[in-house]
Design a protein around this motif. Structure first.
Motif, mmCIF file in Angstrom:
data_model
loop_
_atom_site.group_PDB
_atom_site.id
_atom_site.type_symbol
_atom_site.label_atom_id
_atom_site.label_comp_id
_atom_site.label_asym_id
_atom_site.label_seq_id
_atom_site.Cartn_x
_atom_site.Cartn_y
_atom_site.Cartn_z
ATOM 1 N N VAL A 49 56.476 50.382 73.033
ATOM 2 C CA VAL A 49 57.149 49.945 71.809
ATOM 3 C C VAL A 49 57.524 51.174 70.985
ATOM 4 O O VAL A 49 56.716 52.097 70.819
ATOM 5 N N ASP A 50 58.751 51.184 70.456
ATOM 6 C CA ASP A 50 59.219 52.295 69.636
ATOM 7 C C ASP A 50 60.035 51.756 68.468
ATOM 8 O O ASP A 50 60.963 50.963 68.659
ATOM 9 N N GLY A 51 59.662 52.166 67.245
ATOM 10 C CA GLY A 51 60.396 51.730 66.060
ATOM 11 C C GLY A 51 59.508 51.717 64.844
ATOM 12 O O GLY A 51 58.375 52.228 64.861
ATOM 13 N N ASP A 52 59.994 51.106 63.751
ATOM 14 C CA ASP A 52 59.216 51.092 62.514
ATOM 15 C C ASP A 52 58.565 49.747 62.225
ATOM 16 O O ASP A 52 58.144 49.488 61.095
ATOM 17 N N VAL A 53 58.471 48.857 63.241
ATOM 18 C CA VAL A 53 57.569 47.716 63.180
ATOM 19 C C VAL A 53 56.394 48.048 64.090
ATOM 20 O O VAL A 53 56.588 48.394 65.261
ATOM 21 N N ALA A 54 55.195 47.966 63.566
ATOM 22 C CA ALA A 54 54.009 48.432 64.279
ATOM 23 C C ALA A 54 53.830 47.730 65.621
ATOM 24 O O ALA A 54 54.185 46.555 65.781
ATOM 25 N N TYR A 55 53.256 48.449 66.580
ATOM 26 C CA TYR A 55 53.020 47.943 67.926
ATOM 27 C C TYR A 55 52.194 46.657 67.912
ATOM 28 O O TYR A 55 51.243 46.513 67.147
ATOM 29 N N LYS A 56 52.565 45.719 68.780
ATOM 30 C CA LYS A 56 51.761 44.541 69.097
ATOM 31 C C LYS A 56 51.810 44.332 70.603
ATOM 32 O O LYS A 56 52.825 44.635 71.243
ATOM 33 N N ASP A 57 50.724 43.779 71.167
ATOM 34 C CA ASP A 57 50.723 43.465 72.595
ATOM 35 C C ASP A 57 51.796 42.438 72.934
ATOM 36 O O ASP A 57 52.299 42.398 74.057
ATOM 37 N N PHE A 58 52.120 41.592 71.966
ATOM 38 C CA PHE A 58 53.247 40.666 72.099
ATOM 39 C C PHE A 58 53.747 40.379 70.694
ATOM 40 O O PHE A 58 52.987 40.371 69.732
ATOM 41 N N TRP A 59 55.050 40.128 70.561
ATOM 42 C CA TRP A 59 55.625 39.907 69.241
ATOM 43 C C TRP A 59 55.240 38.539 68.704
ATOM 44 O O TRP A 59 55.222 37.550 69.438
ATOM 45 N N THR A 60 54.933 38.487 67.436
ATOM 46 C CA THR A 60 54.880 37.233 66.707
ATOM 47 C C THR A 60 55.980 37.293 65.655
ATOM 48 O O THR A 60 56.695 38.291 65.552
ATOM 49 N N GLY A 61 56.128 36.255 64.857
ATOM 50 C CA GLY A 61 57.255 36.194 63.944
ATOM 51 C C GLY A 61 57.160 37.093 62.728
ATOM 52 O O GLY A 61 58.075 37.132 61.904
ATOM 53 N N ARG A 62 56.058 37.823 62.610
ATOM 54 C CA ARG A 62 55.875 38.715 61.457
ATOM 55 C C ARG A 62 55.091 39.940 61.921
ATOM 56 O O ARG A 62 54.209 39.838 62.777
ATOM 57 N N GLY A 63 55.400 41.101 61.365
ATOM 58 C CA GLY A 63 54.704 42.324 61.741
ATOM 59 C C GLY A 63 54.528 43.231 60.542
ATOM 60 O O GLY A 63 54.769 42.838 59.394
ATOM 61 N N THR A 64 54.122 44.466 60.804
ATOM 62 C CA THR A 64 53.903 45.460 59.748
ATOM 63 C C THR A 64 55.000 46.511 59.815
ATOM 64 O O THR A 64 55.167 47.176 60.850
ATOM 65 N N VAL A 65 55.757 46.655 58.724
ATOM 66 C CA VAL A 65 56.815 47.658 58.665
ATOM 67 C C VAL A 65 56.209 49.001 58.289
ATOM 68 O O VAL A 65 55.479 49.118 57.299
ATOM 69 N N LEU A 66 56.495 50.035 59.095
ATOM 70 C CA LEU A 66 55.951 51.369 58.883
ATOM 71 C C LEU A 66 56.933 52.237 58.100
ATOM 72 O O LEU A 66 58.137 51.960 58.069
ATOM 73 N N GLN A 67 56.411 53.292 57.503
ATOM 74 C CA GLN A 67 57.282 54.213 56.784
ATOM 75 C C GLN A 67 58.144 55.039 57.735
ATOM 76 O O GLN A 67 59.284 55.374 57.429
ATOM 77 N N ASP A 68 57.587 55.371 58.905
ATOM 78 C CA ASP A 68 58.306 56.165 59.890
ATOM 79 C C ASP A 68 58.221 55.489 61.257
ATOM 80 O O ASP A 68 57.319 54.694 61.521
ATOM 81 N N ASP A 69 59.167 55.842 62.133
ATOM 82 C CA ASP A 69 59.138 55.300 63.488
ATOM 83 C C ASP A 69 57.899 55.788 64.235
ATOM 84 O O ASP A 69 57.497 56.952 64.111
ATOM 85 N N LYS A 70 57.304 54.899 64.996
ATOM 86 C CA LYS A 70 56.158 55.224 65.833
ATOM 87 C C LYS A 70 56.410 54.670 67.228
ATOM 88 O O LYS A 70 57.157 53.707 67.413
ATOM 89 N N SER A 71 55.768 55.263 68.218
ATOM 90 C CA SER A 71 55.850 54.747 69.585
ATOM 91 C C SER A 71 54.446 54.641 70.160
ATOM 92 O O SER A 71 53.555 55.424 69.808
ATOM 93 N N GLN A 72 54.257 53.652 71.037
ATOM 94 C CA GLN A 72 52.948 53.447 71.650
ATOM 95 C C GLN A 72 53.124 52.816 73.020
ATOM 96 O O GLN A 72 54.019 51.986 73.243
#
Length: 357
Positions: A49-72
């Motif tokens: 996963v790469d972007g500014d919504v925090a990594y999840k093992d699978f997407w749900t309808g809501r996530g955590t918006v990060l200040q900077d892009d992260k990848s995992q």
């Protein structure tokens, strides 16, 4: 008594088994109409996963918006599941667990606890226990590598219920729960949710129409008193055959559906009244060969009061190496824009291997 064991051939044409309890792979005939079945699958996922919504093992309808892009990047096997079916004449009992129960430790052992998915009893036209909400049309869930499928635009809940079914008609009383983040839960939900659904079936596929009625209970944020409101939601969903083995799957949800759709994109209560949501999902599955296929999907959800929005798209390619073993790769994007304006999105790629027991 002789006990015979028969190996069932599983058509592993769907990497998605969250849509229905996994099929039994082994069956023991105990005689006199009594049977015992075991099934499930082992699934391994490698996810980036790469972007500014925090990594999840699978997407749900809501996530955590990060200040900077992260990848995992992660490799995990939590979706692996096992089930048993007990049949005694007209009575059937079903149990299913997967490994999303938590308490995993990636530092040492990656151990995870079993989690109850389904536990129900069926007798003639009646079902009692925990399983997919009657509001759902499980055949309208797309085939995806992502565990939950496209949760944006999707109806997706497992919960306790008592359900009556007759031909295409289903009626159920189901477990009530008011979902209102940031509002203290008074825990006084005392009227069950009511769901009615009718499914039209033919050689071309199926279309279902559902209606949902609920009482919502919460603390009023203006005066701190216990309050309630009533919510009604509607759904039209289906799985329609097109050309060859291809199909189109769709869902449309309107009204005050709250927690029943989009997996937390919208909430039940906002500003002390039932939240209205518009959500839809459409997916087309195309077979390139008898065993190779792709699904293209898009989902959208928008809450009226909070103005929370989310979209999701993905495309994949799956291949059955044997009837029991399938591999697939998927790329996609999840985007969310809460009413607060903290917009974010992340891209992902996922490789999945599934062996049906």
């Amino acid at each position: 008594m002789m006990i015979s064991q028969s190996r069932k051939l599983i058509v592993a044409s769907s990497m998605l088994a969250c849509a229905a309890p996994a099929m039994a792979g082994f069956e023991f005939d105990l005689g006199d109409g009594n049977k015992l079945k075991f099934g499930g699958y082992i699934k391994i996922d490698a996810r980036y996963v790469d972007g500014d919504v925090a990594y999840k093992d699978f997407w749900t309808g809501r996530g955590t918006v990060l200040q900077d892009d992260k990848s995992q990047f992660k490799i995990f096997a939590n979706e692996t599941r096992f089930n048993t079916t007990y049949i005694h004449g007209d009575v059937t009992g079903f149990l299913e667990f997967d490994l999303y129960g938590g308490n995993g430790n990636e530092i040492i052992s990656n151990s995870y606890n079993p989690r109850l998915r389904h536990a129900f009893i069926k007798y003639q036209d009646w079902l009692a226990g925990q399983t997919w909400t009657t509001y759902m049309n499980t055949s309208a869930i797309p085939e995806t590598a992502d565990f939950a499928g496209a949760t944006v635009g999707l109806a997706f809940i497992r919960q306790g219920m008592i359900r009556y079914s007759n031909s295409g008609f289903e009626f159920a009383v189901e477990n009530p729960e008011t979902y209102a983040p940031g509002v203290e839960d008074p825990e006084n939900d005392n009227i069950p949710d009511l769901v009615a659904k009718y499914t039209f079936k033919d050689d071309w596929g199926n279309i279902s129409a559902s209606i949902l009625g609920r009482q919502l209970n919460f603390f009023n944020t203006e005066d701190g008193s216990e309050d309630d409101d009533y919510a009604v939601g509607y759904s039209l969903a289906g799985n329609i055959k097109t050309f060859g083995k291809d199909d189109i799957r769709f869902q449309v949800h309107l009204g005050e559906t709250g927690r029943y759709t989009t997996v937390t994109t919208s909430q039940d209560v906002y500003n002390n009244e039932a939240e209205e949501t518009t959500a839809y999902l459409v997916a087309y599955r195309h077979f390139w060969t008898e065993t190779m296929r792709s699904t293209f999907l898009y989902g959208m959800a928008e809450a009226d009061g909070s103005e929370d929005e989310a979209t999701q798209w993905s495309v994949n390619l799956f291949e059955n190496l044997t009837k029991e073993l399938a591999v697939g790769f998927e790329i996609g994007n999840f985007e969310m824009e809460p009413g607060t304006g903290d917009k974010g999105d992340s891209y992902y790629g996922q490789l999945s291997v599934r062996y049906v027991l």
